[in-house]
Design a protein around this motif. Sequence first.
Motif, PDB file in Angstrom:
ATOM      1  N   GLU A 240       0.733  -1.214  -0.114  1.00 15.86           N
ATOM      2  CA  GLU A 240      -0.094  -0.122  -0.189  1.00 15.86           C
ATOM      3  C   GLU A 240       1.023   1.271  -0.026  1.00 15.86           C
ATOM      4  O   GLU A 240       0.481   2.146  -0.549  1.00 15.86           O
ATOM      5  CB  GLU A 240      -0.928  -0.191   1.097  1.00 15.86           C
ATOM      6  N   GLU A 241       2.014   1.334   0.765  1.00 13.87           N
ATOM      7  CA  GLU A 241       2.935   2.528   0.851  1.00 13.87           C
ATOM      8  C   GLU A 241       3.755   2.813  -0.466  1.00 13.87           C
ATOM      9  O   GLU A 241       3.658   3.846  -1.025  1.00 13.87           O
ATOM     10  CB  GLU A 241       3.925   2.098   1.683  1.00 13.87           C
ATOM     11  N   LYS A 242       4.005   1.637  -1.262  1.00 17.58           N
ATOM     12  CA  LYS A 242       4.601   1.776  -2.565  1.00 17.58           C
ATOM     13  C   LYS A 242       3.445   2.368  -3.524  1.00 17.58           C
ATOM     14  O   LYS A 242       3.733   3.091  -4.540  1.00 17.58           O
ATOM     15  CB  LYS A 242       5.317   0.599  -3.027  1.00 17.58           C
ATOM     16  N   ILE A 243       2.284   1.836  -3.262  1.00 18.67           N
ATOM     17  CA  ILE A 243       1.245   2.230  -4.437  1.00 18.67           C
ATOM     18  C   ILE A 243       1.105   4.043  -4.063  1.00 18.67           C
ATOM     19  O   ILE A 243       0.685   4.433  -5.205  1.00 18.67           O
ATOM     20  CB  ILE A 243      -0.142   1.519  -4.260  1.00 18.67           C
ATOM     21  N   THR A 244       0.885   4.144  -2.945  1.00 16.07           N
ATOM     22  CA  THR A 244       0.608   5.544  -2.591  1.00 16.07           C
ATOM     23  C   THR A 244       1.950   6.320  -3.126  1.00 16.07           C
ATOM     24  O   THR A 244       1.552   7.511  -3.575  1.00 16.07           O
ATOM     25  CB  THR A 244       0.537   5.769  -1.135  1.00 16.07           C
ATOM     26  N   GLY A 250       2.256  10.683 -10.531  1.00 16.11           N
ATOM     27  CA  GLY A 250       1.313  10.917 -11.444  1.00 16.11           C
ATOM     28  C   GLY A 250       1.951  10.038 -12.566  1.00 16.11           C
ATOM     29  O   GLY A 250       2.061   8.956 -12.486  1.00 16.11           O
ATOM     30  N   ARG A 251       1.760  10.691 -13.874  1.00 11.55           N
ATOM     31  CA  ARG A 251       2.035   9.840 -14.907  1.00 11.55           C
ATOM     32  C   ARG A 251       3.522  10.003 -15.307  1.00 11.55           C
ATOM     33  O   ARG A 251       3.881   9.934 -16.757  1.00 11.55           O
ATOM     34  CB  ARG A 251       1.079  10.258 -16.052  1.00 11.55           C
ATOM     35  N   LEU A 264       5.072  -3.223  -8.815  1.00 14.38           N
ATOM     36  CA  LEU A 264       3.703  -3.478  -8.221  1.00 14.38           C
ATOM     37  C   LEU A 264       2.620  -3.941  -8.957  1.00 14.38           C
ATOM     38  O   LEU A 264       1.879  -4.843  -8.369  1.00 14.38           O
ATOM     39  CB  LEU A 264       3.076  -1.783  -8.126  1.00 14.38           C
ATOM     40  N   ILE A 265       2.652  -4.171 -10.480  1.00 17.28           N
ATOM     41  CA  ILE A 265       1.746  -4.886 -11.261  1.00 17.28           C
ATOM     42  C   ILE A 265       2.029  -6.411 -11.115  1.00 17.28           C
ATOM     43  O   ILE A 265       1.054  -7.223 -10.814  1.00 17.28           O
ATOM     44  CB  ILE A 265       2.136  -4.700 -12.767  1.00 17.28           C
ATOM     45  N   MET A 281      -6.337   0.658  -9.331  1.00 16.14           N
ATOM     46  CA  MET A 281      -5.323   0.866  -8.112  1.00 16.14           C
ATOM     47  C   MET A 281      -3.965   1.902  -8.302  1.00 16.14           C
ATOM     48  O   MET A 281      -3.715   2.556  -7.426  1.00 16.14           O
ATOM     49  CB  MET A 281      -4.924  -0.566  -7.794  1.00 16.14           C
ATOM     50  N   LEU A 282      -3.626   1.587  -9.691  1.00 19.75           N
ATOM     51  CA  LEU A 282      -2.387   2.315  -9.885  1.00 19.75           C
ATOM     52  C   LEU A 282      -2.655   3.746 -10.743  1.00 19.75           C
ATOM     53  O   LEU A 282      -1.494   4.292 -10.997  1.00 19.75           O
ATOM     54  CB  LEU A 282      -1.407   1.286 -10.615  1.00 19.75           C
ATOM     55  N   GLY A 283      -3.891   3.785 -11.166  1.00 13.75           N
ATOM     56  CA  GLY A 283      -4.102   4.782 -11.779  1.00 13.75           C
ATOM     57  C   GLY A 283      -3.782   4.827 -13.500  1.00 13.75           C
ATOM     58  O   GLY A 283      -3.375   5.928 -14.011  1.00 13.75           O
TER      59      GLY A 283
END
Length: 294
Positions: A240-244, A250-251, A264-265, A281-283
Motif C-alpha cells: 500500500e505504501e509503494k502504491i501511494t 502521477g504519470r 507493483l503490477i 489501483m495504480l491509476g
Amino acid sequence: MELAEEGKIKRIFRARGKISYPGAVCHITQRASGKEPLFLEDSDYLYMLHLIKDVVKKFKLDVFCYVLMPNHLHILMRLSTDNLSKSMKDLFERYATYFNKKYERKGHVFGSAFRQALCFSDNYLFAASLYIHLNPVRAHIVQSPTQYRWSSCKLYARAFNGTTFIAYKFILKMLDNDIARARGAYCELLGSSMGIETQEVWEEPKALEYFRIRILEFMPKIISAEHESKEEFIDERKLEEKITQLRTKGRLRSPETLKARKFLIEQLRARGYALDRIGKMLGVSRQAIHKIIS
C-alpha cells in the motif's frame, strides 16, 4: 532465462484463490482425504498417469516432472492458456470417479482442493524438480530417487531415447545443453540434496524456500542466484505504501517510475487481482499495463 516476466517475485504459495495465466509455472500438490491412500494398486498409478497425459494434450500443458506417492502427488507444470482450474478439475474429478467406482466406495477421494505454488524464477523451478523427485526418499520408501517407479526421476537420471509427454529436457538444459552432461550434473545434485531435511509443502509453505537455499549453499556453481533480486514478495502494508508513493508521482515516465510500476503490477497479479482492478489501483489503463509487462 526467465520463466515469468522479469520481476521481484520468486514463488507464491496458494491454497485458495488460484492464479492462472498463459505461461504460469505451477507446482501442484494434491493429497488423499485424511489418512486414506490415493493409490492401492499399480493399475491406479497407471490410470493417474494416463489421465495426466490426456490432460496435457487436452489443455496444452507442459509437465516438467511429477511424483505419485501412496497418499499424495506433485506435478510441476506450465500453462499455455488461462485454464488451471479447468485442467485440474478435469484431472482430479476423473480420477475420483474411477477410484470410487473401482473400490465401490462413496465420498471424497481428495482431502480438499489442490494447492498451487507459482514459480517466478529458474532457481525455484529447478529446486522444485529436486524436491519432487526426492519425495520417495524422504518418505523412506526407497534409498535412491531413481529406484521409485512412479516418478519422472529416471528421465532426468538415465539415458532415454523414447517418447514421453514429460518435458524433462527443459529443466536439464538449465545445467547443460548436452543432455548427457546435464544428467550427470542433475544426479550429482540429487545425491547432494538427499541429506536435506525438510517438511512437506502443505504442512509448511516455506519448505521449498528452505530447500532451495540449502541447495544454493552447497552447489552455487550449478544453480547461480546472482541474478536473483533481493526483494521478496512484500507484505500488504509495504504494498500500500509503494502504491501511494507511485500515485503521487502521477504519470511520470522515467525509467525508475516504469520499473516501480512494473514491480507493483507483478505483486498485485501474484495476489490474483485482475488487470482492470490493478489499473484502477495504480491509476493507469489496461492498455498501459499490457505495454509495461510485455
